[in-house]
Design a protein around this motif. Structure first.
Motif, PDB file in Angstrom:
ATOM      1  N   LYS A 132       0.901  -1.146  -0.150  1.00  0.00           N
ATOM      2  CA  LYS A 132       0.125   0.171  -0.054  1.00  0.00           C
ATOM      3  C   LYS A 132       0.807   1.156   0.068  1.00  0.00           C
ATOM      4  O   LYS A 132       1.634   1.398  -0.757  1.00  0.00           O
ATOM      5  N   ASP A 133       0.647   2.146   0.852  1.00  0.00           N
ATOM      6  CA  ASP A 133       1.425   3.436   0.937  1.00  0.00           C
ATOM      7  C   ASP A 133       2.387   3.304   1.997  1.00  0.00           C
ATOM      8  O   ASP A 133       2.846   4.447   2.567  1.00  0.00           O
ATOM      9  N   ALA A 134       2.886   2.215   2.379  1.00  0.00           N
ATOM     10  CA  ALA A 134       3.862   2.272   3.738  1.00  0.00           C
ATOM     11  C   ALA A 134       5.527   2.717   2.871  1.00  0.00           C
ATOM     12  O   ALA A 134       5.547   2.652   1.614  1.00  0.00           O
ATOM     13  N   SER A 135       6.165   3.526   3.897  1.00  0.00           N
ATOM     14  CA  SER A 135       7.513   3.824   3.504  1.00  0.00           C
ATOM     15  C   SER A 135       8.340   3.200   3.662  1.00  0.00           C
ATOM     16  O   SER A 135       9.573   3.357   3.571  1.00  0.00           O
ATOM     17  N   THR A 136       8.231   2.054   4.720  1.00  0.00           N
ATOM     18  CA  THR A 136       9.229   0.941   5.177  1.00  0.00           C
ATOM     19  C   THR A 136       9.051  -0.168   4.233  1.00  0.00           C
ATOM     20  O   THR A 136       7.876  -0.822   4.200  1.00  0.00           O
ATOM     21  N   PRO A 137      10.062  -0.823   3.713  1.00  0.00           N
ATOM     22  CA  PRO A 137       9.672  -1.921   2.760  1.00  0.00           C
ATOM     23  C   PRO A 137       9.275  -3.098   3.743  1.00  0.00           C
ATOM     24  O   PRO A 137      10.128  -3.273   4.661  1.00  0.00           O
ATOM     25  N   LEU A 138       8.669  -4.024   2.960  1.00  0.00           N
ATOM     26  CA  LEU A 138       8.448  -5.294   3.807  1.00  0.00           C
ATOM     27  C   LEU A 138       9.397  -6.375   3.742  1.00  0.00           C
ATOM     28  O   LEU A 138       9.647  -7.104   4.609  1.00  0.00           O
ATOM     29  N   LEU A 139       9.969  -6.163   2.397  1.00  0.00           N
ATOM     30  CA  LEU A 139      10.995  -7.189   2.076  1.00  0.00           C
ATOM     31  C   LEU A 139      11.924  -6.556   1.314  1.00  0.00           C
ATOM     32  O   LEU A 139      11.795  -5.976   0.380  1.00  0.00           O
ATOM     33  N   THR A 140      13.314  -6.914   1.687  1.00  0.00           N
ATOM     34  CA  THR A 140      14.400  -6.095   0.995  1.00  0.00           C
ATOM     35  C   THR A 140      15.551  -7.227   0.634  1.00  0.00           C
ATOM     36  O   THR A 140      15.700  -8.142   1.553  1.00  0.00           O
ATOM     37  N   LEU A 141      15.905  -7.218  -0.532  1.00  0.00           N
ATOM     38  CA  LEU A 141      16.969  -8.172  -0.721  1.00  0.00           C
ATOM     39  C   LEU A 141      18.451  -7.369  -1.113  1.00  0.00           C
ATOM     40  O   LEU A 141      18.127  -6.298  -2.101  1.00  0.00           O
ATOM     41  N   ASP A 142      19.375  -7.347  -0.395  1.00  0.00           N
ATOM     42  CA  ASP A 142      20.608  -6.258  -0.478  1.00  0.00           C
ATOM     43  C   ASP A 142      21.630  -7.126  -1.610  1.00  0.00           C
ATOM     44  O   ASP A 142      21.465  -8.098  -1.892  1.00  0.00           O
ATOM     45  N   VAL A 143      22.808  -6.277  -1.795  1.00  0.00           N
ATOM     46  CA  VAL A 143      23.796  -6.933  -2.710  1.00  0.00           C
ATOM     47  C   VAL A 143      24.687  -8.036  -1.996  1.00  0.00           C
ATOM     48  O   VAL A 143      25.201  -8.770  -2.801  1.00  0.00           O
ATOM     49  N   ASN A 144      24.362  -8.326  -0.923  1.00  0.00           N
ATOM     50  CA  ASN A 144      25.080  -9.363  -0.115  1.00  0.00           C
ATOM     51  C   ASN A 144      24.389 -10.529   0.157  1.00  0.00           C
ATOM     52  O   ASN A 144      24.619 -11.379   0.718  1.00  0.00           O
ATOM     53  N   ALA A 145      23.242 -10.499  -0.586  1.00  0.00           N
ATOM     54  CA  ALA A 145      22.147 -11.838  -0.486  1.00  0.00           C
ATOM     55  C   ALA A 145      21.578 -11.801   0.677  1.00  0.00           C
ATOM     56  O   ALA A 145      20.793 -12.870   0.863  1.00  0.00           O
ATOM     57  N   LYS A 146      21.427 -10.841   1.517  1.00  0.00           N
ATOM     58  CA  LYS A 146      20.794 -10.729   2.611  1.00  0.00           C
ATOM     59  C   LYS A 146      19.226 -10.258   2.364  1.00  0.00           C
ATOM     60  O   LYS A 146      18.804  -9.317   1.710  1.00  0.00           O
ATOM     61  N   VAL A 147      18.271 -11.164   2.747  1.00  0.00           N
ATOM     62  CA  VAL A 147      16.863 -11.018   2.714  1.00  0.00           C
ATOM     63  C   VAL A 147      16.357 -10.514   4.161  1.00  0.00           C
ATOM     64  O   VAL A 147      16.614 -11.236   4.931  1.00  0.00           O
ATOM     65  N   SER A 148      15.674  -9.407   4.254  1.00  0.00           N
ATOM     66  CA  SER A 148      15.364  -9.063   5.307  1.00  0.00           C
ATOM     67  C   SER A 148      13.747  -8.823   5.136  1.00  0.00           C
ATOM     68  O   SER A 148      13.164  -8.208   4.052  1.00  0.00           O
ATOM     69  N   LEU A 149      12.959  -9.317   6.282  1.00  0.00           N
ATOM     70  CA  LEU A 149      11.532  -9.166   6.094  1.00  0.00           C
ATOM     71  C   LEU A 149      10.989  -8.303   7.420  1.00  0.00           C
ATOM     72  O   LEU A 149      11.399  -8.583   8.520  1.00  0.00           O
ATOM     73  N   ARG A 150      10.312  -7.473   7.235  1.00  0.00           N
ATOM     74  CA  ARG A 150       9.867  -6.468   8.420  1.00  0.00           C
ATOM     75  C   ARG A 150       8.294  -6.780   8.344  1.00  0.00           C
ATOM     76  O   ARG A 150       7.479  -6.579   7.482  1.00  0.00           O
ATOM     77  N   THR A 151       7.913  -7.107   9.847  1.00  0.00           N
ATOM     78  CA  THR A 151       6.723  -7.369  10.480  1.00  0.00           C
ATOM     79  C   THR A 151       6.284  -6.655  11.509  1.00  0.00           C
ATOM     80  O   THR A 151       7.373  -6.046  12.143  1.00  0.00           O
ATOM     81  N   GLY A 152       5.321  -6.602  11.805  1.00  0.00           N
ATOM     82  CA  GLY A 152       5.089  -6.147  13.316  1.00  0.00           C
ATOM     83  C   GLY A 152       5.321  -7.182  14.302  1.00  0.00           C
ATOM     84  O   GLY A 152       5.692  -8.180  13.921  1.00  0.00           O
ATOM     85  N   THR A 153       5.071  -6.814  15.582  1.00  0.00           N
ATOM     86  CA  THR A 153       5.382  -7.872  16.431  1.00  0.00           C
ATOM     87  C   THR A 153       4.440  -9.024  16.759  1.00  0.00           C
ATOM     88  O   THR A 153       3.158  -8.635  16.073  1.00  0.00           O
ATOM     89  N   ALA A 154       4.775 -10.079  17.048  1.00  0.00           N
ATOM     90  CA  ALA A 154       3.726 -11.187  17.433  1.00  0.00           C
ATOM     91  C   ALA A 154       3.326 -11.491  15.848  1.00  0.00           C
ATOM     92  O   ALA A 154       2.022 -11.798  15.727  1.00  0.00           O
ATOM     93  N   ALA A 155       4.171 -11.554  14.917  1.00  0.00           N
ATOM     94  CA  ALA A 155       3.676 -11.995  13.635  1.00  0.00           C
ATOM     95  C   ALA A 155       4.786 -13.042  13.018  1.00  0.00           C
ATOM     96  O   ALA A 155       5.793 -13.119  13.100  1.00  0.00           O
ATOM     97  N   HIS A 156       3.998 -13.706  12.210  1.00  0.00           N
ATOM     98  CA  HIS A 156       4.698 -14.592  11.173  1.00  0.00           C
ATOM     99  C   HIS A 156       5.563 -14.229  10.286  1.00  0.00           C
ATOM    100  O   HIS A 156       5.003 -12.892   9.578  1.00  0.00           O
TER     101      HIS A 156
END
Length: 620
Positions: free
Chosen positions: A409-433
């Motif tokens: 939607k209109d979120a400013s923080t990415p939900l999922l990020t893949l960086d150049v070092n092959a690191k995958v970051s997933l951003r969720t709320g607390t108590a979340a899968h």
């Protein structure tokens, strides 16, 4: 009652200029070929007129006489290019007239009723300095006689129908309009865009357009050359072109190509021409750039020149505009203009080597489809590829550390990020899968929680299935069941901790590591380490040059140090050491310091270093 005379002829003067509409009943001020068209007007009587052969032409022997007041026609050598006629031009001073006699010299010509005869003429044109707008031309002919075998007159009629008095008129007037010839109205030039005619109207992108100016007479057709005249000594007579671009504000002229500020600095290049600085038209609606030849230039049939317009920036709304190219003082042609549409759009097509490219908000990329700025929205769509799909980031080598980012939607923080070092970051709320992997029934994933117990990250199954751990793509090495039992070496643990291997906890409470027969409560066969280091270390330290302390490399946050013994060397007759003690310096490292010392040369001590993990409760 007198019978009206019959008019045997109708006359018309016609200029048949290639590529132009015929000019009728005018007389030009320039020497261009014309036709005198003579028509048998005896339609009602259906009489034929015979032009009998004359071998010479003279004031006494002629078929037609053209006469006007002296001084109206320009002095010239008047001729007829047609070999069927002979022509004599006479300046008649007695009557103050100019007379042109015409005689048919071929075999008798039969002119049926309504039939037309053409007399081509050259060198017949009006004097430019004459102020009057018309030229009255008197046309006369000899008397028509009955056509018989012995007819000797220049003109005869068949059948001859006699009437009262003179049967046929012998003269007629033709009023010709004076026309100043500015050249042909139709020039064989055309203006076309080479490649795309679109300009990008977003992101302040500079655009380049190429327009081809062509002599569109086919090569080898005998068509006209177009000459752009240049004379350094008479610059006011030089040919020139003007590139005219419509300008205005978005509010007042949204159909313009751009604002005057945007278009005043465009680059123009036309081989053989010099581009001059642009200027605004008096009404402020056109930005005008003049192009003047650097030498006389001939454009032969089929030849062309390409006009390149670069650095064109616009932010005007999408839609069609129009570029004008006017031509001036081209010999043989009237001034005129050529036009070519220019479309403003957020989507453009490439040119030259990039001819197979499409750009949306971008016109500089080598990609087949380039999109700059703004979202790409797909609705109910499916992306397909015949072969494997390749995703490549940072193609321009900007150094961006992110390969891909995904937002919701209109979120400013990415939900999922893949960086150049092959690191995958997933951003969720607390108590979340988070990450989940499933084949439809079994689901394994991650879970994070903060703020209330249990705080931390979790890996496990969200379906009613055990969690297995494996290495080397083999069968599970460790299994955690849904009942909470942990099996090492077994997938079916029978106890809260079931280890099947060479580590056992026996019924007597002894734990053996590296042995199946522990001889003590903890029996370790092998090396024991704490955080990659030995749990205990015994070190020897020696001071020098009467130094009263020794700084170690052991951090007080990781180690506990205890002095086990020491030995000192004194100068003769000096007092001995009172005591040695451990202290922590301001940098957080252990220091061995002496107290009650006087006159010693050096001392050596033995220190036991114990990891903090094993010295809980020890006093520093």
């Amino acid at each position: 009652m007198t019978t009206p005379q019959k008019r045997p002829f109708d006359f018309q003067v016609v200029y048949q200029i290639p590529g132009e509409e015929p000019l009728r009943d005018v007389l030009l001020t320039e020497d261009l070929p014309l036709e005198l068209r003579v028509t048998n007007a005896l339609l009602q009587e259906n009489e034929a007129i015979l032009l009998n052969t004359l071998t010479e032409v003279s004031p006494e022997q002629f078929h037609f006489l053209l006469e006007c007041r002296a001084g109206l026609l320009a002095p010239a050598n008047t001729t007829t290019p047609d070999g069927n006629w002979k022509l004599l031009r006479v300046e008649e001073s007695g009557h103050d007239t100019t007379q042109i006699f015409l005689a048919w010299t071929q075999a008798t010509k039969r002119l049926e009723a309504g039939e037309m005869l053409t007399v081509p003429l050259k060198g017949l044109f009006m004097a430019p300095e004459v102020a009057r707008p018309t030229l009255p031309l008197l046309l006369s002919w000899p008397e028509l006689t009955p056509a018989t075998a012995s007819s000797t007159g220049p003109l005869s009629v068949e059948p001859f129908i006699p009437g009262e008095g003179s049967d046929y008129e012998l003269e007629a007037y033709l009023i010709l309009q004076k026309k100043i010839w500015g050249g042909k109205a139709r020039i064989p030039l055309r203006l076309d865009s080479v490649g795309t005619h679109r300009v990008l109207n977003v992101n302040n992108q500079p655009n380049t357009l190429v327009f081809r100016i062509t002599n569109n007479s086919p090569p080898g057709s005998g068509g006209e050359n177009i000459t752009f005249h240049y004379n350094a000594s008479k610059p006011t007579e030089n040919s020139f072109l003007q590139l005219r671009l419509p300008v205005g504000t978005v509010a007042q002229r949204p159909y313009a190509l751009g604002t005057s500020d945007q278009l005043k600095d465009i680059t123009r290049a036309l081989p053989g021409f010099k581009a001059e600085t642009g200027s605004l038209s008096p009404d402020g609606t056109m930005m005008i750039f003049q192009l003047t030849p650097t030498a006389s230039l001939v454009l032969k049939p089929g030849e062309h020149r390409d006009l390149t317009v670069s650095n064109l920036v616009t932010g005007h709304p999408s839609g069609l505009s129009e570029l004008e190219l006017t031509y001036h003082q081209v010999p043989g042609f009237r001034d005129g203009k050529l036009t070519c549409p220019v479309e403003k759009a957020p989507l453009v097509f490439g040119r030259d080597a990039k001819g197979g490219s499409v750009g949306i908000g971008d016109n500089s990329s080598d990609a087949r489809l380039a999109i700059r700025g703004g979202p790409l929205r797909l609705e109910g769509a499916e992306v397909q590829s015949k072969e494997s799909m390749v995703f490549r980031s940072d193609e321009d080598k900007t150094g961006d550390s992110n390969v891909a980012r995904f937002f919701v939607k209109d979120a400013s923080t990415p939900l999922l990020t893949l960086d150049v070092n092959a690191k995958v970051s997933l951003r969720t709320g607390t108590a979340a899968h988070g990450y989940q992997h499933t084949e439809g029934t079994v689901t394994v994933g991650t879970y994070v929680k903060n703020g209330s117990a249990p705080v931390g990250g979790s890996i496990g199954t969200s379906s009613a299935h055990p969690l297995h751990f494996f290495t080397d793509n083999s069968s599970p090495r460790m299994t955690l069941t849904t009942e909470g039992r942990l099996g090492i070496g077994t997938q079916s643990p029978g106890a809260p901790l079931d280890v099947q291997g060479n580590v056992f906890i026996q019924n007597n409470g002894r734990l053996g590591i590296g042995t199946e027969n522990p001889g003590a409560a903890l029996d370790v066969h092998g090396t024991v380490q704490v955080k990659d280091r030995k749990p205990f270390e015994l070190i020897r330290l020696t001071s020098t040059d009467s130094q009263t302390w020794i700084v170690t490399t052991y951090s007080a946050s990781e180690w506990h140090l205890a002095v086990c013994g020491f030995r000192a060397e004194f100068a003769p007759g000096k007092q001995g050491i009172y005591r040695l003690q451990t202290e922590v310096n301001t940098d957080g490292f252990w220091t061995i310091a002496s107290r009650g010392v006087s006159g010693y040369r050096s001392f050596t001590c033995y220190v036991l270093c114990i990891r903090r993990e094993l010295s809980v409760g020890f006093s520093d």
